[in-house]
Design an enzyme around this catalytic site. Sequence first.
Site, PDB file in Angstrom:
ATOM      1  CE  LYS A 114      -9.184  -3.143  -0.743  1.00 44.81           C
ATOM      2  NZ  LYS A 114      -8.813  -3.728  -2.070  1.00 44.81           N
ATOM      3  NE  ARG A 158      -4.054  -2.256   0.417  1.00 41.39           N
ATOM      4  CZ  ARG A 158      -4.340  -3.172  -0.472  1.00 41.39           C
ATOM      5  NH1 ARG A 158      -4.073  -2.714  -1.778  1.00 41.39           N
ATOM      6  NH2 ARG A 158      -5.191  -3.797  -0.165  1.00 41.39           N
TER       7      ARG A 158
END
Length: 131
Positions: free
Chosen positions: A99, A62
């Site tokens: 996320k 991420r």
Amino acid sequence: NATAAVRFGVRALVTASKFVMPNGVPCRIRVGAHTGEVASGIVGTTMPRYCLFGDTVNTASRMESTSEPGRIQVSEQTYELLSDWTQYSWEQRSSVKIKGKGRMKTYLMNKENSRSGSSFSSSSGSAVPLL
């Protein structure tokens, strides 16, 4: 080791910048790093490969996917390990939505590093076309 990971990332950015995409645009990759525990093992029997698993791997992914092209983004945990390492300078980003994690404080390595005098662009000036 966080410093080794960042050094590798810097070299990857420099190497990528030496290539030109088929559309004539210089290649710019994103690099991300996070610090924490991982599980590892060999996966597969026909073509075995060594793999890393866990939340740390997902968070590092991420960090890469929410970074900017041509930049290295690290998590707060990794930044804390690097903060005494003065070879590179960092800028704190505003909170980044990650996320599965929510908002995280992250840091981007400065493109033109005032402390080291280096840059991520190719110093040779000649680019290699990617075919």
